[in-house]
Design a protein around this motif. Sequence first.
Motif, mmCIF file in Angstrom:
data_model
loop_
_atom_site.group_PDB
_atom_site.id
_atom_site.type_symbol
_atom_site.label_atom_id
_atom_site.label_comp_id
_atom_site.label_asym_id
_atom_site.label_seq_id
_atom_site.Cartn_x
_atom_site.Cartn_y
_atom_site.Cartn_z
ATOM 1 N N ALA A 1 0.813 -1.209 0.000
ATOM 2 C CA ALA A 1 0.000 0.000 0.000
ATOM 3 C C ALA A 1 0.850 1.264 0.000
ATOM 4 O O ALA A 1 0.394 2.323 -0.370
ATOM 5 C CB ALA A 1 -0.933 0.002 1.204
ATOM 6 N N SER A 2 2.118 1.157 0.424
ATOM 7 C CA SER A 2 2.977 2.330 0.437
ATOM 8 C C SER A 2 3.480 2.663 -0.969
ATOM 9 O O SER A 2 4.023 3.726 -1.192
ATOM 10 C CB SER A 2 4.165 2.112 1.379
ATOM 11 O OG SER A 2 4.965 1.048 0.911
ATOM 12 N N ALA A 3 3.285 1.754 -1.916
ATOM 13 C CA ALA A 3 3.700 1.997 -3.288
ATOM 14 C C ALA A 3 2.676 2.896 -3.981
ATOM 15 O O ALA A 3 1.519 2.948 -3.606
ATOM 16 C CB ALA A 3 3.842 0.682 -4.035
ATOM 17 N N VAL A 4 3.139 3.580 -5.009
ATOM 18 C CA VAL A 4 2.289 4.486 -5.776
ATOM 19 C C VAL A 4 2.136 3.918 -7.183
ATOM 20 O O VAL A 4 3.117 3.507 -7.797
ATOM 21 C CB VAL A 4 2.921 5.893 -5.846
ATOM 22 C CG1 VAL A 4 2.069 6.828 -6.683
ATOM 23 C CG2 VAL A 4 3.136 6.454 -4.457
ATOM 24 N N THR A 5 0.910 3.872 -7.672
ATOM 25 C CA THR A 5 0.647 3.400 -9.033
ATOM 26 C C THR A 5 -0.015 4.527 -9.811
ATOM 27 O O THR A 5 -0.960 5.149 -9.342
ATOM 28 C CB THR A 5 -0.273 2.166 -9.019
ATOM 29 O OG1 THR A 5 0.362 1.127 -8.274
ATOM 30 C CG2 THR A 5 -0.552 1.680 -10.423
ATOM 31 N N GLU A 6 0.517 4.774 -10.998
ATOM 32 C CA GLU A 6 -0.034 5.812 -11.869
ATOM 33 C C GLU A 6 -0.189 5.227 -13.258
ATOM 34 O O GLU A 6 0.666 4.464 -13.720
ATOM 35 C CB GLU A 6 0.908 7.019 -11.918
ATOM 36 C CG GLU A 6 0.430 8.117 -12.824
ATOM 37 C CD GLU A 6 1.380 9.298 -12.905
ATOM 38 O OE1 GLU A 6 1.122 10.183 -13.738
ATOM 39 O OE2 GLU A 6 2.365 9.342 -12.165
ATOM 40 N N GLU A 7 -1.266 5.569 -13.930
ATOM 41 C CA GLU A 7 -1.479 5.132 -15.298
ATOM 42 C C GLU A 7 -1.548 6.349 -16.202
ATOM 43 O O GLU A 7 -2.189 7.348 -15.864
ATOM 44 C CB GLU A 7 -2.755 4.310 -15.423
ATOM 45 C CG GLU A 7 -2.643 2.953 -14.778
ATOM 46 C CD GLU A 7 -3.866 2.083 -15.033
ATOM 47 O OE1 GLU A 7 -4.929 2.615 -15.409
ATOM 48 O OE2 GLU A 7 -3.732 0.868 -14.843
ATOM 49 N N VAL A 8 -0.871 6.232 -17.351
ATOM 50 C CA VAL A 8 -0.904 7.282 -18.361
ATOM 51 C C VAL A 8 -1.144 6.628 -19.711
ATOM 52 O O VAL A 8 -0.956 5.422 -19.871
ATOM 53 C CB VAL A 8 0.411 8.112 -18.397
ATOM 54 C CG1 VAL A 8 0.599 8.885 -17.102
ATOM 55 C CG2 VAL A 8 1.612 7.240 -18.682
ATOM 56 N N LEU A 9 -1.564 7.410 -20.660
ATOM 57 C CA LEU A 9 -1.725 6.936 -22.029
ATOM 58 C C LEU A 9 -0.630 7.541 -22.884
ATOM 59 O O LEU A 9 -0.344 8.741 -22.786
ATOM 60 C CB LEU A 9 -3.106 7.328 -22.574
ATOM 61 C CG LEU A 9 -4.301 6.697 -21.858
ATOM 62 C CD1 LEU A 9 -5.610 7.252 -22.423
ATOM 63 C CD2 LEU A 9 -4.260 5.189 -21.977
ATOM 64 N N VAL A 10 -0.010 6.703 -23.707
ATOM 65 C CA VAL A 10 1.080 7.153 -24.571
ATOM 66 C C VAL A 10 0.685 6.854 -26.009
ATOM 67 O O VAL A 10 0.285 5.735 -26.338
ATOM 68 C CB VAL A 10 2.402 6.429 -24.215
ATOM 69 C CG1 VAL A 10 3.519 6.854 -25.160
ATOM 70 C CG2 VAL A 10 2.796 6.721 -22.771
ATOM 71 N N SER A 11 0.816 7.859 -26.868
ATOM 72 C CA SER A 11 0.458 7.667 -28.278
ATOM 73 C C SER A 11 1.697 7.370 -29.107
ATOM 74 O O SER A 11 2.813 7.758 -28.759
ATOM 75 C CB SER A 11 -0.258 8.905 -28.816
ATOM 76 O OG SER A 11 0.572 10.039 -28.696
ATOM 77 N N GLY A 12 1.481 6.629 -30.204
ATOM 78 C CA GLY A 12 2.544 6.370 -31.164
ATOM 79 C C GLY A 12 3.301 5.065 -30.974
ATOM 80 O O GLY A 12 4.172 4.733 -31.779
#
Length: 109
Positions: free
Chosen positions: A34-45
């Motif tokens: 739970a101390s970890a951080v998760t982030e999602e992004v979208l990348v084009s190309g």
Amino acid sequence: MTDRIELGLEDTSSAGCACCAVPASAADIPVAAASAVTEEVLVSGMTCAHCVSSVTQELTSIEGVQNVTVGPHPGGASRVTINSSTPISSSAVKAAVEEAGYALADTSV
């Protein structure tokens, strides 16, 4: 039933096996994810395994990033999941993606 055949599967001399033994102290308990951080992004190309490798390499070079997972989507925006020990600035993520030769899509997930 008093007659019991011992199969030797249970070691009665210890507190249990590795998966169910009680830790000797709180110091033996692993830190929760739970101390970890998760982030999602979208990348084009991104269209191939080389694209995935390039983006992954650049993102994992950011301090604190522990793991990067890419769900490639040729012809559209690929979902990139970044797991880190601390929050990563959006400018660092953008710079790493651009260094790899790609761009963040307009919308993050």
